[in-house]
Design a protein around this motif. Structure first.
Motif, short mmCIF file in Angstrom:
data_model
loop_
_atom_site.label_atom_id
_atom_site.label_comp_id
_atom_site.label_asym_id
_atom_site.label_seq_id
_atom_site.Cartn_x
_atom_site.Cartn_y
_atom_site.Cartn_z
N HIS A 191 0.69 -1.29 0.12
CA HIS A 191 -0.16 -0.02 -0.07
C HIS A 191 0.81 1.24 0.00
CE1 HIS A 191 0.77 -0.41 4.44
NE2 HIS A 191 0.70 0.90 4.43
N GLU A 192 2.00 1.32 0.14
CA GLU A 192 2.97 2.26 0.25
C GLU A 192 3.66 2.46 -1.17
OE1 GLU A 192 3.42 4.81 2.23
OE2 GLU A 192 2.64 4.14 4.10
N GLU A 193 3.27 1.59 -1.77
CA GLU A 193 4.18 1.39 -3.39
C GLU A 193 5.42 1.10 -3.01
OE1 GLU A 193 2.89 5.13 -5.71
OE2 GLU A 193 0.89 4.26 -5.75
N GLN A 194 6.00 0.18 -2.22
CA GLN A 194 7.02 -0.25 -1.93
C GLN A 194 7.06 -1.85 -2.60
OE1 GLN A 194 7.03 -0.06 2.11
NE2 GLN A 194 8.57 1.56 2.00
N TYR A 195 8.14 -1.82 -3.50
CA TYR A 195 8.16 -3.16 -4.27
C TYR A 195 9.15 -4.13 -3.47
CZ TYR A 195 5.75 -0.60 -8.08
OH TYR A 195 5.13 0.16 -8.81
N SER A 196 8.73 -5.52 -4.08
CA SER A 196 9.53 -6.47 -3.68
C SER A 196 9.25 -7.68 -4.58
CB SER A 196 9.24 -7.29 -2.17
OG SER A 196 10.11 -7.98 -1.79
N ILE A 197 9.81 -9.14 -4.55
CA ILE A 197 9.51 -10.02 -5.21
C ILE A 197 9.20 -11.10 -4.31
CG2 ILE A 197 11.32 -9.58 -7.12
CD1 ILE A 197 13.26 -11.72 -5.84
N TRP A 198 8.36 -11.89 -4.78
CA TRP A 198 7.89 -13.09 -4.20
C TRP A 198 7.82 -14.56 -5.14
CZ3 TRP A 198 7.43 -13.62 0.92
CH2 TRP A 198 6.67 -14.57 1.39
N LEU A 239 4.64 5.94 -0.20
CA LEU A 239 3.57 6.82 -0.67
C LEU A 239 2.79 7.84 0.56
CD1 LEU A 239 1.36 7.55 -2.94
CD2 LEU A 239 0.08 5.50 -1.91
N SER A 240 2.93 7.41 1.77
CA SER A 240 1.90 8.14 2.60
C SER A 240 3.06 9.47 2.89
CB SER A 240 2.09 7.40 3.97
OG SER A 240 3.49 6.96 4.29
N VAL A 241 4.33 9.32 2.68
CA VAL A 241 5.44 10.33 3.08
C VAL A 241 5.16 11.37 1.82
CG1 VAL A 241 7.71 11.12 3.01
CG2 VAL A 241 6.99 9.20 4.50
N ARG A 242 5.01 10.86 0.51
CA ARG A 242 5.01 11.73 -0.55
C ARG A 242 3.59 12.57 -0.71
NH1 ARG A 242 6.25 6.88 -4.22
NH2 ARG A 242 4.03 6.92 -4.28
N ARG A 243 2.66 11.96 -0.02
CA ARG A 243 1.34 12.84 -0.05
C ARG A 243 1.38 13.65 1.21
NH1 ARG A 243 -2.84 7.27 -0.17
NH2 ARG A 243 -3.09 7.25 -2.42
N SER A 283 0.74 17.75 0.45
CA SER A 283 -0.39 18.41 1.15
C SER A 283 0.13 19.51 1.87
CB SER A 283 -1.15 17.80 1.91
OG SER A 283 -0.24 17.13 3.29
N ALA A 284 1.48 19.43 2.32
CA ALA A 284 2.32 20.66 3.13
C ALA A 284 2.54 21.79 2.14
CB ALA A 284 3.32 20.22 3.72
N ARG A 285 2.37 21.51 0.73
CA ARG A 285 2.70 22.60 -0.21
C ARG A 285 1.76 23.78 -0.48
NH1 ARG A 285 5.35 18.74 -4.82
NH2 ARG A 285 7.19 18.17 -3.38
#
Length: 69
Positions: A16-23, A59-63, A67-69
């Motif tokens: 959900h944070e748009e972090q990638y991995s392999i499985w 993603l949460s940090v980017r959002r 929003s702070a801008r």
């Protein structure tokens, strides 16, 4: 790379944070992760992640920054 890595099929997964991995492709992704559309050898999946995951910021940090801008 081990011989088993060359024989295994992997899948790229994303959370959900748009972090990638392999499985492992023959297993359901762990809770909180979903398939991201790419499958192949371990190296092919890692190469795909390198191409698409250009901003490692969650993603949460980017959002929050947007929003702070």
């Amino acid at each position: 790379m081990s011989a088993s890595d060359a024989q295994e099929t992997y899948r790229v997964v994303v959370n959900h944070e748009e972090q990638y991995s392999i499985w492992f492709a023959d297993r359901e992704p762990p809770a909180g992760w979903r398939p991201a559309g790419a499958e192949g050898t371990r190296q092919e999946c890692l190469d795909h992640i390198e191409r698409v995951w250009t901003d490692l910021t969650p993603l949460s940090v980017r959002r929050e920054r947007a929003s702070a801008r």
